[in-house]
Design an enzyme around this catalytic site. Structure first.
Site, mmCIF file in Angstrom:
data_model
loop_
_atom_site.group_PDB
_atom_site.id
_atom_site.type_symbol
_atom_site.label_atom_id
_atom_site.label_comp_id
_atom_site.label_asym_id
_atom_site.label_seq_id
_atom_site.Cartn_x
_atom_site.Cartn_y
_atom_site.Cartn_z
ATOM 1 C CE1 TYR A 124 -3.628 2.605 1.236
ATOM 2 C CE2 TYR A 124 -1.562 3.741 1.790
ATOM 3 C CZ TYR A 124 -2.946 3.851 1.466
ATOM 4 O OH TYR A 124 -3.653 4.886 1.691
ATOM 5 C CD GLU A 133 -5.951 4.380 -0.843
ATOM 6 O OE1 GLU A 133 -6.076 4.876 0.429
ATOM 7 O OE2 GLU A 133 -6.708 3.781 -1.390
#
Ligand code: GDP
Ligand code: MN
Length: 386
Positions: free
Chosen positions: A109, A197
Site C-alpha cells: 500500500y 493512493e
C-alpha cells in the site's frame, strides 16, 4: 473531486509512475478489441466506479480469452455493483478498464494524504497492500510507515528511502521504489490533491514495480487552478441530492440519520448536528441555507431534505441576524405550501424579530411544532423519530 481509476492511471503515466497496459471501454465489443490489442493470454476487467473494495464485490475479474473479456464486460456494464464502500444501494457501472493481467509476487500500500493534525502532507506505506488501510491502521498500526513532508522542501531522498526500507522492499527495487514515492508526491503536490493512493503497488514475478490500482481525490477549493482537470468529473458518481443542492448554491451534505436539518450558518448547522446526536437521534444531513436565503432557496432546501427517503422528522433551526426571523418564517411558510411536507417539522427561531416570526408560523395553518430553545428543539425532534 474524485476520479475514476483509469483516469488516475492516465495521470500516473504522465508522471512516469508505471501502470499495467490497458484502456477503458464502454461496451463489450470495445472491451474485446482492447484485449486483442494488448495481446497476451490473461486480462483483467475492472468496473469503474468511485469506490474501492471492487475486488470483493465482483468488480475485478480475470479473463482467459478476448471473448471472455467481452462477456465479462457485458455482464459488468449496467450492473449495480455493491462493495464494502458503496453502501447497500451500490453504484451503477458505466465503464470498464481492460488491462493485461500480471503475475503478482508482492502487494504494497502506498499513498499521499493530508495530515490535518500536523498540517502537512504525509506519505504512507505498508507491506500489507490490498486490504483497507483504515482497518490496518486500527488493527496493526505498527505495520504502517509514515513520513511527514515539509512542503517548502518537498520529499528529500532520505525520506523516500525510509519508506522503501520501512516496508521491506528488496534491495533491487530501491531505485524504482524511491522513484514511485517521488512521483507520487509530485502528483499530490502539483495537482493539489487531498489523497493519492496506490493499493496495491505490486512487484511482478519479473520484479517490475507497478501501480495496479489508482485513486485520486482533488481538493475542490484548488480546482480553479486546474481547469483541465474539471473535465475528468463524472456527475453520475455524485450523490444526486448533493448535485441538486450545489446547482442551487445550497451547502448540503447527505448523512446517514433520519433527522433532516435546515439551518442558517455553517457553525449553527454543526452545533445543531451535535445537539441532535446528544439528544439521541442522528442527523440525515448538513444543510446551511446561508445568511441571504431567499424563499426559493428555502423551498429548494425543503425539497432536497424530503428527497431523502430516510428523513422522518425535520428540524429548522434559525438564528435571525442579518436575515430577520419574520422574513425567514414567511419563506418557510411559502415553501411549506409549495412542497408537500409528509413528516413533522420542529421550528426553533431566535434573534431579530423573533416574535413576528413565531406569530407568522402560528397564524399559518401549517403544522409546525414550535420549540423555544435549541435543546428543546432537539428533544422534540428526537421524540418524533424515536
Ligand atoms: P479494489 O478492490 O477496488 O481496490 O480494486 P483493485 O484494483 O485493488 O483490485 C483488487 C485486487 O485484485 C487487487 O488487490 C489484486 O490482488 C487483484 N488484481 C487486480 N489486477 C490483478 C492482476 O492483473 N493480476 C493479479 N494477479 N491480481 C490482480
Ligand atoms: Mn485497490
Amino acid at each position: 473531486m474524485k476520479i475514476h481509476e483509469y483516469q488516475a492511471k492516465e495521470i500516473f503515466s504522465k508522471f512516469a509512475i508505471p501502470v499495467p497496459r490497458g484502456s477503458v471501454a464502454q461496451n463489450a465489443e470495445e472491451a474485446r478489441k482492447i484485449a486483442e490489442e494488448i495481446g497476451g493470454s490473461r486480462w483483467v476487467v475492472k468496473a469503474q466506479i468511485h469506490a474501492g473494495g471492487r475486488g470483493k464485490g465482483g468488480g475485478v475479474r480475470i479473463a482467459e480469452t478476448p471473448e471472455a473479456v467481452g462477456k465479462i464486460a457485458q455482464e459488468m456494464l449496467g450492473m449495480t455493483l455493491v462493495t464494502p464502500q458503496t453502501g447497500p444501494q451500490g453504484r451503477q457501472v458505466r465503464a470498464v478498464l481492460v488491462e493485461e493481467a500480471l503475475a503478482v509476487k508482492q502487494e504494497f500500500y502506498v499513498g499521499a494524504a493530508v495530515d490535518r493534525a500536523r498540517q502537512c502532507p504525509v506519505l504512507i506505506a505498508s507491506a500489507e497492500g490490498g486490504m483497507g488501510i483504515e482497518e490496518l491502521a486500527a488493527s496493526r498500526p505498527e505495520a504502517i510507515v509514515r513520513e511527514w513532508i515539509d512542503m517548502g522542501i518537498g520529499l528529500p531522498a532520505f525520506q523516500a528511502r525510509n519508506l522503501v526500507f520501512g516496508v521491506g522492499m528488496d534491495a533491487g527495487l530501491v531505485r524504482a521504489g524511491t522513484g514511485v514515492f517521488n512521483q507520487l508526491y509530485k502528483v499530490f503536490e502539483s495537482l493539489d490533491c487531498m489523497l493519492v493512493e496506490i493499493n496495491p503497488l505490486i512487484v511482478t514475478e519479473d520484479n517490475q514495480l507497478l501501480a495496479l490500482d489508482a485513486k485520486i481525490d482533488f481538493d475542490d477549493n484548488a480546482l480553479y487552478r486546474h481547469k483541465d482537470l474539471l473535465e475528468l468529473d463524472d456527475p453520475n458518481e455524485q450523490e444526486p441530492l448533493e448535485r441538486e443542492a450545489s446547482h442551487h448554491r445550497l451547502n448540503y451534505i447527505r448523512l446517514e440519520g433520519d433527522v433532516g436539518i435546515m439551518v442558517n450558518g455553517a457553525g449553527l448547522a454543526m452545533a445543531t448536528m451535535d445537539l441532535i446526536k446528544q439528544a439521541g437521534a442522528r442527523p440525515a444531513n448538513f444543510l446551511d441555507v446561508g445568511g441571504g436565503a431567499t424563499t426559493e432557496m428555502v423551498t429548494k432546501g425543503f425539497e432536497i431534505i424530503l428527497g431523502d427517503e430516510n428523513v422522518r422528522g425535520i428540524l429548522i433551526n434559525i438564528f435571525g441576524g442579518i436575515l430577520r426571523c419574520d422574513v425567514l418564517a414567511n419563506g418557510v411558510v411559502e415553501a411549506a405550501k409549495k412542497v408537500a411536507i409528509k413528516v413533522p417539522v420542529v421550528v426553533r427561531l431566535d434573534g431579530t424579530n423573533v416574535e413576528e416570526g413565531r406569530q407568522i408560523l402560528a397564524r399559518s395553518d401549517l403544522d409546525f411544532i414550535v420549540a423555544d430553545t435549541m435543546a428543546d428543539a432537539a428533544a422534540k425532534v428526537r421524540a418524533i423519530v424515536a
